[in-house]
Design an enzyme around this catalytic site. Structure first.
Site, PDB file in Angstrom:
ATOM      1  N   HIS A   1       0.830  -1.203   0.000  1.00  0.00           N
ATOM      2  CA  HIS A   1       0.000   0.000   0.000  1.00  0.00           C
ATOM      3  C   HIS A   1       0.867   1.257   0.000  1.00  0.00           C
ATOM      4  O   HIS A   1       2.050   1.203   0.288  1.00  0.00           O
ATOM      5  CB  HIS A   1      -0.896   0.021   1.244  1.00  0.00           C
TER       6      HIS A   1
ATOM      7  N   HIS B   1       5.242   6.253  -1.234  1.00  0.00           N
ATOM      8  CA  HIS B   1       6.039   5.048  -1.467  1.00  0.00           C
ATOM      9  C   HIS B   1       5.244   3.793  -1.136  1.00  0.00           C
ATOM     10  O   HIS B   1       4.207   3.862  -0.476  1.00  0.00           O
ATOM     11  CB  HIS B   1       7.313   5.081  -0.613  1.00  0.00           C
TER      12      HIS B   1
END
Length: 171
Positions: free
Chosen positions: A34, A115
């Site tokens: 995620h 990220h």
């Protein structure tokens, strides 16, 4: 209870991240790959109803997020985490800022660096070895994310979806 707001990338990008996470991320079984949009925070059952309304308003304002995982990077020396760097587009930064502004729970722990973590909790020497290998492999994946998720943490430390919000706006 502890909550967080994330975006899950496509299955293709999740599968790519998981090829590394299986070996290098002890949180592999606790949460799907995620991109964190708002760091974890504590909220009561009463608070969460207001938070859901706020996220709903934000999701209705923003169009699906176009992301580009452009390279493999590291947070070293702060932490030995390795990740797919997501290019911080104007839309993505504005979306993150809207969440931070409207949902005033928890403290911002770090500067927003979009990220997807692929490795963490390694020794310095493990980090150096793995990072140098992965940097040579690289990543160049584009994706569109059309929904975000409010997650909550279970007693065993794993995360599960509390509610999903479709991005339906124009911004």
């Amino acid at each position: 209870m502890k909550y967080g707001i994330v975006a899950f990338p496509s299955k293709k990008l999740q599968d790519l991240a998981n090829t590394y996470r299986k070996r290098y991320d002890p949180h592999y079984a606790k949460i799907t790959p995620h991109m964190t949009l708002k760091d974890s925070f504590d909220a009561t059952d009463e608070d969460i109803q207001s938070i859901v309304r706020q996220i709903d308003e934000i999701a209705a304002k923003y169009a699906p997020l176009n992301i580009h995982a452009s390279r493999i990077s590291s947070f070293f020396p702060t932490t030995n985490a390795i990740y797919f760097r997501i290019e911080p587009t104007e839309q993505l930064v504005a979306f993150h800022n809207a969440l931070e502004e409207k949902i005033s729970f928890g403290n911002t722990k770090h500067v927003f660096v979009p990220h997807i973590t692929i490795a963490q909790k390694m020794t310095d020497s493990e980090h150096d070895d793995i990072f140098s290998q992965l940097r040579m492999t690289g990543v160049d994946e584009k994706d569109t994310i059309d929904r975000i998720h409010l997650l909550y943490q279970l007693e065993d430390g794993s995360w599960t979806t509390y509610e999903t919000f479709r991005l339906t706006g124009a911004e």
